[in-house]
Every structure is written in structure tokens, then in C-alpha cells.
Design an enzyme around this catalytic site. Structure first.
Site, short mmCIF file in Angstrom:
data_model
loop_
_atom_site.label_atom_id
_atom_site.label_comp_id
_atom_site.label_asym_id
_atom_site.label_seq_id
_atom_site.Cartn_x
_atom_site.Cartn_y
_atom_site.Cartn_z
N GLN A 193 0.83 -1.21 0.00
CA GLN A 193 0.00 0.00 0.00
C GLN A 193 0.86 1.26 0.00
O GLN A 193 0.53 2.26 0.64
CB GLN A 193 -0.95 -0.02 1.20
CG GLN A 193 -2.14 -0.95 1.01
CD GLN A 193 -3.09 -0.46 -0.09
OE1 GLN A 193 -3.14 0.72 -0.42
NE2 GLN A 193 -3.85 -1.38 -0.66
N SER A 194 1.96 1.24 -0.72
CA SER A 194 2.87 2.38 -0.74
C SER A 194 2.28 3.61 -1.43
O SER A 194 1.81 3.53 -2.57
CB SER A 194 4.15 1.96 -1.47
OG SER A 194 4.93 3.09 -1.81
#
Ligand SMILES: *Cc1c(COP(=O)(O)O)cnc(C)c1O
Length: 334
Positions: A74-75
Site C-alpha cells: 500500500q505504498s
């Protein structure tokens, strides 16, 4: 100074610096200003946009046709890089690491990951037992062997090049605070790959400001996180010939890491809810929620003088909220 590289325009700079009136009324204490780097505009905004303006300028100068980067599943960094690459007509390969046990099905299908796919990024998983860095090197190597011109964006965009975005931001903050007639006493923000904090301390030092900068760790202990920021700050000082002990300005608070990187805990959720309900502003579970939990604690425990001015640097991350929909819904029931 060896700063010949001009940034490529990707986002809004001069993001607003605004008072948090209702939050201040609620918690008392210092003047609280929020620097809205969640409003940089590129693909829903965030702090990586400013770094990418310098990094991708270098990529274009080197005539790259593909960029490779990596981060957590989930960068925010990966999402902004994928969007910037699309905007500039570069292909984008990303290496995503499962850093945590998914808090719900949306973590694998929504939030930043969904947007990476929408921007056309080609996604590579880190195989079990392999290291993210080695996987990224492998992907970049294969593209190079296939005749592509590859530019590797360091994870988090944190290099001396990327950090220039936050050297600039320090200048903006100094000018905007002066315009509001407020001193810059303390700047607080989440820290992880270190470029934001290292750039800020360099930018403040360069301009003779003695504002304090406090990074709130989102995963590492204080010593480890300070070491990361200090080594980047030292590299910036050396590269730009800045005669200042930047390392001495680097301070990290690690009390709000909670159960670990990307794990939503009670104080973080309280901070997210408070700022949503009192200011109509979205924070996120991984970064800004933890930094705000820290700021609220410092105010409640009288560790910030009530005559001072604190800037909360909002580094973005709200798209990640949707990756936590299940756990948030569960908690918001209560
Ligand atoms: C990457 C990120 C940070 C941390 O910034 P660094 O420069 O990596 O230390 C903070 N907040 C958000 C929302 C981020 O995406």
C-alpha cells in the site's frame, strides 16, 4: 552548491499553510498550523510528489524510458511514482512487498494498489524468502538486458536528489509563516525513508532558521530511524557544501509506532477521527495518523509551550484509508 538540475513540473507547490482552529480549541495549547502537502495534486497528493519532481527530472536527463521503484503493498510512494511516470510517458515497473499481514481483503484490492493498476504500472511481487532490494535489482537488470534505459527511483524517493523537494518546502514554510506573522517553532511529521526530514533540516539550516523538526517514526525505533535520517542529511550537507551539523538537528519520536509498520492501533485511530470530525481533514493509518497521535500527546502532556507555533506537515496517505475499510468499519461501530 551543485544543484544544476531543475525539477520537472508534476505537482502543486506552495501548498496551503492553514490554522487548525477547531483542533486548537479542543486540545488547547499552541497555535497549530497544517501544511497541506496532501494537496500536491499529483494522483491524490502526498510528500513523494515533490521528490519525484527532482528524481524524474534526472530520469529524463538520462533519457530513461522506464522507471523502476518499490515499496509496501500500500505504498503512497509507488502510487505517486506510477502516476508521474504515466504523466511523463515513461513505463513503470514496481516491486511490492507484503510487509504486514493484511488487515482485510481491501488491503489487497483497494487503496494505493488499485491506483497503481489504474496508472498502468507493471507489478512484481517480492517472492517469499527474497529481499525487496534484490528483487528490485533483478527487475531493473532484466529490463536493462532487454535494451531498456532504466531509471531506478529509490524506495520512498529518499536520496540527495529526491530530498531537494523538501529543501524547497522548508523555504515555502519560512515564507508562509512570515506571511501569517507566526514564528516557526516546531515542525512535526511522519518519517520513514528519511528524505522529508533530511530535506527539511537542510532547507532550514541553509536559510538560517532554527525551527525544530520532529520526525515521528512509523516503524523503527528511535536510534535506527535517526540514523537513517542523519546519514541522508550528512550526504546532503556534503554534496551541497553546507557547513552545518545537520545530524544534530535530527530528532525522532518512536512512541507511536504501536504494534508496527502499517498496523492501526487505538491512538492512531483516535487521531484520525479527531482531525476528521474537528477539521474535515483526512489522515491515514500508516503515517499521518501516528504523527498526529504524537502531536496530540505532546500538547496534552504540556511538552509544547502554549505560546509557540507548531506546524503539522501533512504528508498525504489518505488513499490508504480504503485499504483499511474492514478494520475501520469495525472500529467506527463502537
Ligand atoms: C512516505 C511517506 C512518509 C515518510 O516520508 P519519508 O520521506 O519517507 O520519511 C510520510 N507520510 C506519508 C503519507 C508517506 O507516504
Amino acid at each position: 552548491m551543485t544543484r544544476t538540475l531543475s525539477p520537472v513540473r508534476l505537482c502543486q507547490r506552495d501548498t496551503p499553510l492553514e490554522p487548525m482552529h477547531r483542533l486548537r480549541k479542543l486540545v488547547g495549547g499552541p497555535h497549530i498550523l497544517i501544511k497541506r502537502d496532501d494537496c500536491t495534486g499529483l494522483a491524490l497528493g502526498g510528500n513523494k510528489s515533490r521528490k519525484l519532481e527532482y528524481l524524474l527530472a534526472e530520469a529524463l536527463r538520462e533519457k530513461a524510458d522506464v522507471v523502476v521503484t518499490g515499496g509496501a503493498l500500500q505504498s503512497n510512494h509507488v502510487r505517486q511514482t506510477a502516476a508521474a511516470a504515466a504523466h511523463l510517458g515513461l513505463d513503470c515497473h514496481v516491486v511490492l512487498e507484503r510487509r504486514i499481514v493484511s488487515p482485510g481483503v481491501e488491503y489487497e484490492t483497494s487503496g494505493n494498489l488499485l491506483l497503481d493498476r489504474l496508472f498502468g504500472a507493471i507489478i512484481h511481487d517480492v517472492p517469499p524468502e527474497a529481499s525487496p532490494a534484490a528483487t528490485l535489482d533483478g527487475v531493473a537488470g532484466q529490463l536493462g538486458q532487454a535494451g531498456r534505459r532504466v531509471y531506478v527511483v529509490p524506495p520512498g524517493g529518499s536520496s540527495t536528489v529526491g530530498a531537494r523537494g523538501y529543501i524547497d518546502c522548508a523555504g515555502e514554510l519560512i515564507a508562509q509563516a512570515a506571511e501569517l506573522g507566526r514564528p516557526l517553532d516546531l515542525i512535526i511529521h511522519p518519517t520513514n525513508s528519511g528524505g522529508t526530514q533530511a530535506g527539511l533540516v537542510a532547507g532550514l539550516s541553509e536559510r538560517g532558521s532554527d525551527a525544530r523538526v520532529l520526525g515521528v517514526s512509523v516503524g523503527r525505533d528511535q536510534a535506527a530511524q535517526e540514523a537513517i535520517v542523519r546519514s541522508l542529511a550528512d550526504a546532503i550537507a556534503e554534496e551541497s557544501g553546507l557547513d552545518a551539523d545537520l545530524g544534530a538537528r535530527v530528532r525522532v519520536d518512536d512512541r507511536f509506532v504501536g504494534p508496527g509498520y502499517g498496523q492501526l492501533d487505538g491512538p492512531t485511530l483516535d487521531a484520525i477521527r479527531t482531525v476528521a470530525e474537528y477539521e474535515g481533514i483526512l489522515l491515514d493509518p500508516v503515517y499521518t495518523g501516528k504523527a498526529m497521535a504524537c502531536l496530540l500527546d505532546l500538547i496534552r502532556t504540556d511538552n509544547v509551550s502554549s505560546s509557540s507555533t507548531v506546524v503539522f506537515l501533512h504528508t498525504g496517505g489518505a488513499p490508504g484509508l480504503f485499504a483499511y475499510a474492514s478494520v475501520l468499519n469495525e472500529q467506527l461501530h463502537t
